[in-house]
Scaffold this motif. Structure first.
Motif, PDB file in Angstrom:
ATOM      1  N   LEU A 657       0.820  -1.223   0.000  1.00 43.02           N
ATOM      2  CA  LEU A 657       0.000   0.000   0.000  1.00 43.02           C
ATOM      3  C   LEU A 657       0.854   1.273   0.000  1.00 43.02           C
ATOM      4  CD1 LEU A 657      -2.858   1.177   0.131  1.00 43.02           C
ATOM      5  CD2 LEU A 657      -2.685   1.159   2.616  1.00 43.02           C
ATOM      6  N   TYR A 658       1.830   1.367   0.913  1.00 43.26           N
ATOM      7  CA  TYR A 658       2.603   2.616   1.003  1.00 43.26           C
ATOM      8  C   TYR A 658       3.373   2.928  -0.291  1.00 43.26           C
ATOM      9  CZ  TYR A 658       6.068   6.086   2.294  1.00 43.26           C
ATOM     10  OH  TYR A 658       6.869   7.199   2.286  1.00 43.26           O
ATOM     11  N   PRO A 659       4.104   1.947  -0.889  1.00 47.04           N
ATOM     12  CA  PRO A 659       4.798   2.281  -2.150  1.00 47.04           C
ATOM     13  C   PRO A 659       3.838   2.725  -3.266  1.00 47.04           C
ATOM     14  CG  PRO A 659       5.659   0.238  -1.252  1.00 47.04           C
ATOM     15  CD  PRO A 659       4.471   0.594  -0.425  1.00 47.04           C
ATOM     16  N   ALA A 663       4.288   6.410  -4.705  1.00 47.69           N
ATOM     17  CA  ALA A 663       4.592   6.601  -6.129  1.00 47.69           C
ATOM     18  C   ALA A 663       3.554   7.535  -6.761  1.00 47.69           C
ATOM     19  CB  ALA A 663       4.602   5.249  -6.845  1.00 47.69           C
ATOM     20  N   HIS A 664       2.301   7.414  -6.302  1.00 53.78           N
ATOM     21  CA  HIS A 664       1.222   8.215  -6.883  1.00 53.78           C
ATOM     22  C   HIS A 664       1.368   9.696  -6.528  1.00 53.78           C
ATOM     23  CE1 HIS A 664      -2.775   9.193  -8.355  1.00 53.78           C
ATOM     24  NE2 HIS A 664      -3.000   9.816  -7.210  1.00 53.78           N
ATOM     25  N   PHE A 665       1.671   9.973  -5.226  1.00 52.97           N
ATOM     26  CA  PHE A 665       1.709  11.381  -4.798  1.00 52.97           C
ATOM     27  C   PHE A 665       3.084  12.021  -4.936  1.00 52.97           C
ATOM     28  CE2 PHE A 665      -1.902   9.696  -2.240  1.00 52.97           C
ATOM     29  CZ  PHE A 665      -2.897  10.458  -2.843  1.00 52.97           C
ATOM     30  N   PHE A 666       4.155  11.239  -4.729  1.00 50.42           N
ATOM     31  CA  PHE A 666       5.492  11.853  -4.662  1.00 50.42           C
ATOM     32  C   PHE A 666       6.493  11.209  -5.619  1.00 50.42           C
ATOM     33  CE2 PHE A 666       3.722  11.970  -0.247  1.00 50.42           C
ATOM     34  CZ  PHE A 666       3.374  13.306  -0.248  1.00 50.42           C
ATOM     35  N   ASN A 667       6.017  10.424  -6.615  1.00 50.33           N
ATOM     36  CA  ASN A 667       6.914   9.732  -7.558  1.00 50.33           C
ATOM     37  C   ASN A 667       7.980   8.887  -6.864  1.00 50.33           C
ATOM     38  OD1 ASN A 667       5.567  11.017  -9.624  1.00 50.33           O
ATOM     39  ND2 ASN A 667       6.904  12.804  -9.525  1.00 50.33           N
ATOM     40  N   GLY A 668       7.586   8.179  -5.809  1.00 54.38           N
ATOM     41  CA  GLY A 668       8.542   7.306  -5.104  1.00 54.38           C
ATOM     42  C   GLY A 668       9.061   6.214  -6.028  1.00 54.38           C
ATOM     43  N   VAL A 669      10.289   5.757  -5.791  1.00 50.27           N
ATOM     44  CA  VAL A 669      10.882   4.771  -6.711  1.00 50.27           C
ATOM     45  C   VAL A 669      10.723   3.338  -6.223  1.00 50.27           C
ATOM     46  CG1 VAL A 669      12.608   6.286  -7.717  1.00 50.27           C
ATOM     47  CG2 VAL A 669      13.139   5.072  -5.620  1.00 50.27           C
ATOM     48  N   ILE A 684      -7.865  10.888  -1.119  1.00 52.35           N
ATOM     49  CA  ILE A 684      -6.827  11.400  -0.208  1.00 52.35           C
ATOM     50  C   ILE A 684      -5.872  12.255  -1.020  1.00 52.35           C
ATOM     51  CG2 ILE A 684      -6.867   9.557   1.526  1.00 52.35           C
ATOM     52  CD1 ILE A 684      -4.654   8.157   0.079  1.00 52.35           C
ATOM     53  N   ASP A 685      -5.108  13.143  -0.354  1.00 53.66           N
ATOM     54  CA  ASP A 685      -4.220  13.967  -1.172  1.00 53.66           C
ATOM     55  C   ASP A 685      -2.747  13.867  -0.820  1.00 53.66           C
ATOM     56  OD1 ASP A 685      -4.267  15.401   1.109  1.00 53.66           O
ATOM     57  OD2 ASP A 685      -5.515  17.027   0.331  1.00 53.66           O
ATOM     58  N   THR A 854      -5.205  13.717   4.679  1.00 51.67           N
ATOM     59  CA  THR A 854      -3.904  13.044   4.650  1.00 51.67           C
ATOM     60  C   THR A 854      -4.053  11.615   5.181  1.00 51.67           C
ATOM     61  OG1 THR A 854      -2.878  15.165   5.032  1.00 51.67           O
ATOM     62  CG2 THR A 854      -1.514  13.246   5.433  1.00 51.67           C
ATOM     63  N   PHE A 855      -3.244  10.709   4.633  1.00 47.14           N
ATOM     64  CA  PHE A 855      -3.260   9.301   5.061  1.00 47.14           C
ATOM     65  C   PHE A 855      -1.955   9.041   5.807  1.00 47.14           C
ATOM     66  CE2 PHE A 855      -3.088   4.715   4.537  1.00 47.14           C
ATOM     67  CZ  PHE A 855      -4.419   4.343   4.587  1.00 47.14           C
ATOM     68  N   TYR A 856      -2.041   8.840   7.122  1.00 49.71           N
ATOM     69  CA  TYR A 856      -0.837   8.592   7.926  1.00 49.71           C
ATOM     70  C   TYR A 856      -0.675   7.090   8.145  1.00 49.71           C
ATOM     71  CZ  TYR A 856      -0.923  13.554   9.213  1.00 49.71           C
ATOM     72  OH  TYR A 856      -0.899  14.916   9.186  1.00 49.71           O
ATOM     73  N   ILE A 857       0.580   6.583   8.003  1.00 42.73           N
ATOM     74  CA  ILE A 857       0.845   5.166   8.293  1.00 42.73           C
ATOM     75  C   ILE A 857       1.879   5.098   9.416  1.00 42.73           C
ATOM     76  CG2 ILE A 857       1.831   3.015   7.376  1.00 42.73           C
ATOM     77  CD1 ILE A 857       0.825   3.836   4.618  1.00 42.73           C
TER      78      ILE A 857
END
Length: 943
Positions: A657-659, A663-669, A684-685, A854-857
């Motif tokens: 879920l987190y990746p 990737a969707h919000f911050f272009n994570g690799v 969510i934003d 915001t979605f906090y994990i």
């Protein structure tokens, strides 16, 4: 034992915030040290007792050896008596190396390697027949048949994959009358004083004879003598080296295939190690996985033409060498770069992907001449594969990985070992098959092994079998039944890694040792807690002392002796508020006692929140052990993800879920684990992951710099009238850049004096007296305080001091709200505990203006937190949810689970038996579930 030796006595401990305390800890007992987060528990257990134990151990080495070890400074304590050798089992996760597995950490795999090297039967990989050993006559006959009329060298192997300079060996060989040796594949003359690099592994063979093989009597007689000599020097093994092809063949009195004649060298333990060149699969180098280019990723849309960018790695047509080559290929195979990719001829695709090298002629009708062209193209797929294999650059490797898939190695099928090693079997199983079994399965296999072994095998292996059985039993005792020995240690959670090390320690059966454990119950479900406590008691029973830094209620109540440190945290802690048996502790008037007796408790909310009606749905997650899991997360609520250790919680949330969200919000690799689809991202934003990693690894990092409040404080100082008259900018007030800092200590406040054979000594800088800044900078004052005075303030003092400066006040107030009012603004990050670091991260996020979407994990946020700290943390998290945000917590702590609005329970067991959703709903709904282990314990809490 005299009365004094029954205790470990610590006198005058002053490390970090300890207030010169004296404490007597009973030996050979299970002792729990508890107290608020930041009260000084770890300072006493790790930074005083463990540090002194380590220092004493290193002091036993010679001064020469100590200079290589780096030395440990003496903890600030007057005296420690009755200290036995100390072993700390901390929360640091295990090695991140892909070569480290459960088997290698627990050392069980080392025993299996020894077992297979000494007691297994070898089978031929050509015919499947059992290997046999040959007599010298048979060897002679084979050499005469296979090498007739060839020039060969007969060699005797003397060193196999061992380190050393071997000077004496070469001298000895020369004395015996031999003139040549083969070192690492190269034949050399023996010269006086000859030696090799002592730190590298070498293969050395003596050249016994060089001859042309022929069947004449003289020659046959010479061959017999040579074989005899070679067998004598080579310990029953000889090599025949074909001088023309440089190919070597082993012949041995021990193992050979009777029909095909292939021979194996005698098995050594490193023949079964995937970390040694002798045992590793040559194709994947013992990793079991390879990266291979996926052609579908190279051309995701074959309807496009090359001109439009069908080859995504190279994009649309450009004027460069690659596209010039592609034009030549098009010319050669009669197609255009504007044709759709799927219409290109098959041979042309082969050349585009895998390269080609040919010349061809094209006749030009208009000019009536023929032109020659040369295609010299590496191929797009080949280029990507080579970039990945040969390049050191991380970013280039990452680029190449986008077009590749990680696949099990086709040669060893993921077993990591070379072919020969897999054909040594015990009871028709090879070593890789054993490593792939669950611990429980493996323990069963070993239970019934004796009746399947021959008498000789039993004689050799009985000790090894006994050792493996006991070690497997310890792993089962600490609740790790679901792991397999070939499981990579990278994929273990912190709690699993710590319990594996605990099992290894119990397995080593040491006596008279002091073990110090740092919250071993982290990541452990209540169900497995009893097993863990039993294991710790076992350690104690065999004659060890066990100190556990712990907040878990069950652990405190099972202890023989409890030390409660407090009364508060930071400056207000560091004293012993109560000590004694758990029953005696409960009688005192302390926070710990209040929660143990139920005088205080974390309240269950009157009603559960309804949420905002929107959802986030993840479908078909199947990473690691997840069985095609689909979950719907209601937004605007506090959500708990629960389940026994190893059931797949972290895989589902942290790895899937987190990746996806990152990737969707911050272009994570980071690539998420496999899943089918996700719905509801528009609800969510942003996503924020708050984990327990340290906020800074250097003494220059501190809460003020991490939360960003220091920049605002520096701006404020730069705006004072005195600073403006002098022309000071905000950079003047930084201790990390030249200008305002003290240049003697470079703004550190301390100077390191290197003492060659003694520990480095840190002394206060004599120029600035530890104030980090130069005199001119410290002359600038705001409300009578210099920048140094501000860094020395506690957060509580800073809240009053900066009350009228909203930008600064907002940030320091949130640090105070998460219960960290006692730390100073300039406290070094390296001295903060795990729980404190996590709460500073939380405060940093809280001080940002939130969007309400915001979605906090949070992954086990209660690590290192006392009952009272958990209460404060839940207040903060509830504030977040009140504003409309969603907070998702992966947690085992029932105090947290009972207060959330919605539970997702994964189970039923860990490992292969886990990975399914067991229960969904409010805590009350989940508690009625008959199948869930979490429900059983939750029910008691909700009563």
């Amino acid at each position: 034992m005299s009365k004094n030796e029954d205790f470990i006595e610590v006198l005058g401990a002053r490390v970090h915030n300890l207030k010169n305390i004296d404490v007597r800890i009973p030996r050979e007992k299970l002792v729990v040290i508890t107290g608020l987060s930041g009260s000084g528990k770890s300072s006493l257990a790790f930074d005083t007792i463990y540090a002194e134990g380590q220092r004493r151990y290193i002091e036993t080495f010679s001064a020469y050896a100590r200079q290589f070890l780096g030395s440990l400074e003496r903890p600030d304590v007057d005296k420690i008596e009755g200290l036995s050798p100390v072993i700390a089992i901390e929360q640091k996760t295990t090695s991140k190396s892909p070569r480290s597995t459960v088997g290698t950490i627990t050392e069980i795999y080392d025993f299996l390697r020894l077992f297979y090297a000494r007691a297994s039967d070898a089978y031929s990989y050509n015919t499947g027949e059992k290997m046999v050993s040959y007599s010298d006559e048979q060897i002679k006959k084979l050499i005469l048949e296979d090498f007739t009329d060839k020039k060969v060298s007969i060699l005797a192997p003397v060193v196999r994959s061992r380190k050393g300079h071997y000077r004496e060996l070469f001298e000895q060989i020369a004395k015996q009358g031999f003139l040549k040796v083969r070192v690492d594949g190269e034949i050399r003359d023996i010269v006086k004083g000859m030696k090799v690099d002592r730190y590298k592994t070498h293969d050395i063979e003596i050249v016994i004879d060089r001859l042309k093989v022929a069947t004449e009597t003289d020659n046959a007689k010479r061959l017999s003598e040579t074989i005899n000599t070679a067998m004598y020097h080579g310990d029953d093994v000889l090599m025949v080296l074909d001088n023309a092809t440089d190919e070597a063949r082993y012949f041995s009195r021990s193992l050979m295939c009777p029909s095909s004649g292939i021979s194996y060298p005698n098995p050594e333990p490193n023949n079964f190690s995937f970390n040694s060149p002798k045992g590793m699969c040559p194709s994947c180098k013992g990793l079991g996985k390879l990266y291979e280019v996926n052609l579908n990723k190279l051309v995701p849309n074959p309807k496009l033409s090359i001109k439009q960018g069908a080859l995504v790695a190279h994009g649309p047509q450009k004027n460069n060498w690659i596209f010039k080559q592609l034009e030549l290929i098009a010319e050669r195979f009669n197609f255009k770069l504007s044709d759709s990719f799927d219409s290109i001829p098959k041979e042309a695709k082969e050349v585009i992907f895998f390269g080609g090298n040919e010349k061809f002629d094209v006749a030009s009708k208009e000019l009536g001449i023929t032109r020659s062209y040369k295609i010299d193209f590496e191929g797009v797929a080949t280029f990507i594969q080579n970039t990945f294999d040969a390049n050191e650059s991380t970013s280039l490797k990452r680029w190449a990985k986008e077009y590749m898939d990680k696949i099990p190695c086709p040669e060893c099928e993921g077993t990591r070992l070379r072919k020969e090693s897999l054909y040594f079997k015990v009871n028709s199983k090879n070593i890789a098959e054993l490593a792939n079994m669950d611990i429980v399965e493996l323990a069963d296999w070993f239970k019934n092994l004796e009746k399947d072994l021959s008498e000789t095998q039993l004689k050799i292996a009985s000790e090894i079998i006994k050792e493996v059985r006991t070690r497997l039993q310890f792993l089962i005792d600490v609740g790790l039944t679901y792991l397999a020995l070939d499981r990579s240690s990278k994929s273990l959670s912190g709690g699993e890694a710590q319990r594996i090390r605990l099992a290894t320690q119990i397995g080593s059966q040491l006596v008279g040792v002091l073990y110090i454990l740092d919250e071993p119950s982290i990541g452990l479900h209540q169900r497995d807690n009893e097993r863990l406590i039993f294991s710790l008691k076992q350690l104690k029973e065999i004659g060890n002392s066990v100190i556990v830094v712990e907040h878990d209620k069950d652990m405190i109540e099972s202890a023989d002796y409890v030390i409660d440190i407090g009364p508060a945290a930071g400056k207000h802690g560091g004293e012993i508020v109560s000590e004694g048996t758990p029953e005696e502790i409960k009688k005192h008037n302390t926070l710990t006692a209040d929660y143990l007796t139920g005088r205080k408790e974390i309240e269950i909310p009157k009603k559960r929140r309804e949420g905002n009606g929107k959802t986030l749905t993840l479908k078909g997650a199947s990473g690691n052990n997840l069985k095609n899991v689909s979950i719907t997360i209601p937004l605007g609520k506090m959500i708990g993800v629960t389940g026994v250790s190893g059931s797949g919680k972290s895989t589902l949330i942290n790895e899937t879920l987190y990746p996806i969200l990152n990737a969707h919000f911050f272009n994570g690799v980071k690539k998420p684990m496999p899943y089918k689809k996700i719905e509801g991202l528009e609800n969510i934003d942003k996503v924020i992951d708050i984990n327990q990693s340290p906020i800074g690894r250097t003494p220059r990092s501190n809460p003020a710099t991490y939360t960003g409040v220091f920049s605002e404080i520096r701006n404020l100082f730069a705006k004072t009238s005195e600073a403006m008259i002098r022309g000071y900018k905000p950079g003047r007030f930084s201790f990390n850049v030249a200008g305002g800092r003290c240049e003697t200590c470079k703004g550190a406040g301390l100077r390191v004096i290197e003492m060659n054979f003694l520990p480095d000594v840190y002394v206060e800088c004599e120029t600035c007296q530890g104030k980090r800044f130069n005199r001119e900078t410290l002359e600038i004052r705001y409300k009578g305080k210099s920048i140094y005075d501000v860094l020395e303030m506690t957060i509580n003092e800073a809240c009053d001091f900066f009350e009228n400066i909203p930008k600064i006040y907002r940030k320091v107030k949130t640090i105070q709200d998460v219960g960290l009012g006692y730390i100073t603004l300039g406290q070094q990050s390296t001295t903060l505990s795990g729980g404190e670091a996590q709460r500073i991260k939380l405060a940093t996020e809280l001080s940002k203006r939130d969007t309400g979407n915001t979605f906090y994990i949070l992954d086990e946020p209660t690590t290192g937190l006392h009952f009272e700290d958990i209460r404060v943390l839940m207040l903060v998290l509830n504030k977040l949810v009140e504003k409309g945000n969603t907070v998702l917590i992966i947690e085992h702590n029932l105090d947290v689970i009972k207060t959330v609005d919605y539970i997702i329970d994964i189970g039923p067991e860990g490992g292969k038996q886990g990975g399914k959703v067991m229960a969904l709903g409010t805590p009350e709904e989940v508690a009625t579930n008959k199948k869930s282990f979490t429900a059983r314990f939750l029910k008691k809490e909700l009563l």
